[in-house]
Design a protein around this motif. Structure first.
Motif, PDB file in Angstrom:
ATOM      1  N   ASN A  25       0.820  -1.212   0.000  1.00  0.00           N
ATOM      2  CA  ASN A  25       0.000   0.000   0.000  1.00  0.00           C
ATOM      3  C   ASN A  25       0.860   1.271   0.000  1.00  0.00           C
ATOM      4  O   ASN A  25       0.627   2.197   0.773  1.00  0.00           O
ATOM      5  N   VAL A  26       1.884   1.247  -0.867  1.00  0.00           N
ATOM      6  CA  VAL A  26       2.744   2.423  -1.067  1.00  0.00           C
ATOM      7  C   VAL A  26       2.835   2.676  -2.569  1.00  0.00           C
ATOM      8  O   VAL A  26       2.386   1.867  -3.372  1.00  0.00           O
ATOM      9  N   SER A  27       3.450   3.767  -2.947  1.00  0.00           N
ATOM     10  CA  SER A  27       3.580   4.079  -4.370  1.00  0.00           C
ATOM     11  C   SER A  27       4.771   3.336  -4.979  1.00  0.00           C
ATOM     12  O   SER A  27       5.693   2.913  -4.266  1.00  0.00           O
ATOM     13  N   THR A  28       4.744   3.207  -6.295  1.00  0.00           N
ATOM     14  CA  THR A  28       5.882   2.593  -6.987  1.00  0.00           C
ATOM     15  C   THR A  28       7.129   3.456  -6.813  1.00  0.00           C
ATOM     16  O   THR A  28       8.239   2.925  -6.740  1.00  0.00           O
ATOM     17  N   GLN A  29       6.944   4.760  -6.723  1.00  0.00           N
ATOM     18  CA  GLN A  29       8.084   5.656  -6.514  1.00  0.00           C
ATOM     19  C   GLN A  29       8.757   5.375  -5.170  1.00  0.00           C
ATOM     20  O   GLN A  29       9.977   5.476  -5.046  1.00  0.00           O
ATOM     21  N   THR A  30       7.968   5.012  -4.166  1.00  0.00           N
ATOM     22  CA  THR A  30       8.523   4.689  -2.854  1.00  0.00           C
ATOM     23  C   THR A  30       9.424   3.465  -2.947  1.00  0.00           C
ATOM     24  O   THR A  30      10.527   3.444  -2.392  1.00  0.00           O
ATOM     25  N   ILE A  31       8.976   2.436  -3.668  1.00  0.00           N
ATOM     26  CA  ILE A  31       9.789   1.229  -3.836  1.00  0.00           C
ATOM     27  C   ILE A  31      11.061   1.570  -4.599  1.00  0.00           C
ATOM     28  O   ILE A  31      12.165   1.143  -4.218  1.00  0.00           O
ATOM     29  N   SER A  32      10.952   2.353  -5.641  1.00  0.00           N
ATOM     30  CA  SER A  32      12.132   2.758  -6.419  1.00  0.00           C
ATOM     31  C   SER A  32      13.114   3.544  -5.564  1.00  0.00           C
ATOM     32  O   SER A  32      14.335   3.337  -5.660  1.00  0.00           O
ATOM     33  N   ARG A  33      12.605   4.446  -4.729  1.00  0.00           N
ATOM     34  CA  ARG A  33      13.486   5.222  -3.846  1.00  0.00           C
ATOM     35  C   ARG A  33      14.231   4.303  -2.887  1.00  0.00           C
ATOM     36  O   ARG A  33      15.437   4.461  -2.676  1.00  0.00           O
ATOM     37  N   THR A  49       8.583  -4.348   4.815  1.00  0.00           N
ATOM     38  CA  THR A  49       9.238  -5.503   5.425  1.00  0.00           C
ATOM     39  C   THR A  49       8.209  -6.554   5.821  1.00  0.00           C
ATOM     40  O   THR A  49       8.411  -7.752   5.587  1.00  0.00           O
ATOM     41  N   GLN A  50       7.103  -6.129   6.402  1.00  0.00           N
ATOM     42  CA  GLN A  50       6.071  -7.067   6.849  1.00  0.00           C
ATOM     43  C   GLN A  50       5.477  -7.836   5.669  1.00  0.00           C
ATOM     44  O   GLN A  50       5.240  -9.040   5.768  1.00  0.00           O
ATOM     45  N   VAL A  51       5.268  -7.178   4.549  1.00  0.00           N
ATOM     46  CA  VAL A  51       4.741  -7.854   3.359  1.00  0.00           C
ATOM     47  C   VAL A  51       5.692  -8.973   2.936  1.00  0.00           C
ATOM     48  O   VAL A  51       5.266 -10.084   2.632  1.00  0.00           O
ATOM     49  N   PHE A  52       6.975  -8.679   2.919  1.00  0.00           N
ATOM     50  CA  PHE A  52       7.959  -9.695   2.549  1.00  0.00           C
ATOM     51  C   PHE A  52       7.984 -10.847   3.556  1.00  0.00           C
ATOM     52  O   PHE A  52       8.059 -12.016   3.168  1.00  0.00           O
ATOM     53  N   GLU A  53       7.930 -10.523   4.835  1.00  0.00           N
ATOM     54  CA  GLU A  53       7.989 -11.569   5.856  1.00  0.00           C
ATOM     55  C   GLU A  53       6.792 -12.506   5.767  1.00  0.00           C
ATOM     56  O   GLU A  53       6.944 -13.725   5.901  1.00  0.00           O
ATOM     57  N   VAL A  54       5.625 -11.965   5.498  1.00  0.00           N
ATOM     58  CA  VAL A  54       4.429 -12.802   5.322  1.00  0.00           C
ATOM     59  C   VAL A  54       4.586 -13.709   4.099  1.00  0.00           C
ATOM     60  O   VAL A  54       4.125 -14.847   4.087  1.00  0.00           O
ATOM     61  N   ALA A  55       5.296 -13.217   3.085  1.00  0.00           N
ATOM     62  CA  ALA A  55       5.508 -13.982   1.851  1.00  0.00           C
ATOM     63  C   ALA A  55       6.626 -15.015   1.993  1.00  0.00           C
ATOM     64  O   ALA A  55       6.880 -15.770   1.055  1.00  0.00           O
TER      65      ALA A  55
END
Length: 81
Positions: A25-33, A49-55
């Motif tokens: 639930n963030v922008s693509t620009q946030t991930i790129s940054r 981080t939490q999204v990755f840990e759940v995955a």
């Protein structure tokens, strides 16, 4: 988690920037940054981080030996047995 770990985890899961952004639930620009090494707010970094840990991703802390990720094997379900 740092930017390199973010990209490693994303690629290991087969996710694009848009996939991760939507899941966190963030922008693509946030991930790129983040992947460029820019600093994010703690709450934003925690959400990603939490999204990755759940995955199934575990982050190996930065130490004198380096840093990285561990990808957990998927747990078998009853249908797989």
């Amino acid at each position: 988690m740092n930017g390199v770990q973010c990209k490693l985890a994303r690629v290991a899961l087969g996710w694009g920037v848009r996939d991760l952004a939507a899941a966190a639930n963030v922008s693509t620009q946030t991930i790129s940054r983040l992947e460029r090494g820019e600093l994010l707010r703690d709450a934003t970094l925690d959400a990603i981080t939490q999204v990755f840990e759940v995955a199934g991703i575990t982050f190996i802390d930065d130490s004198s030996d380096g840093f990285g990720i561990i990808v957990r094997k998927p747990q078998p379900t009853l249908a797989d047995r």
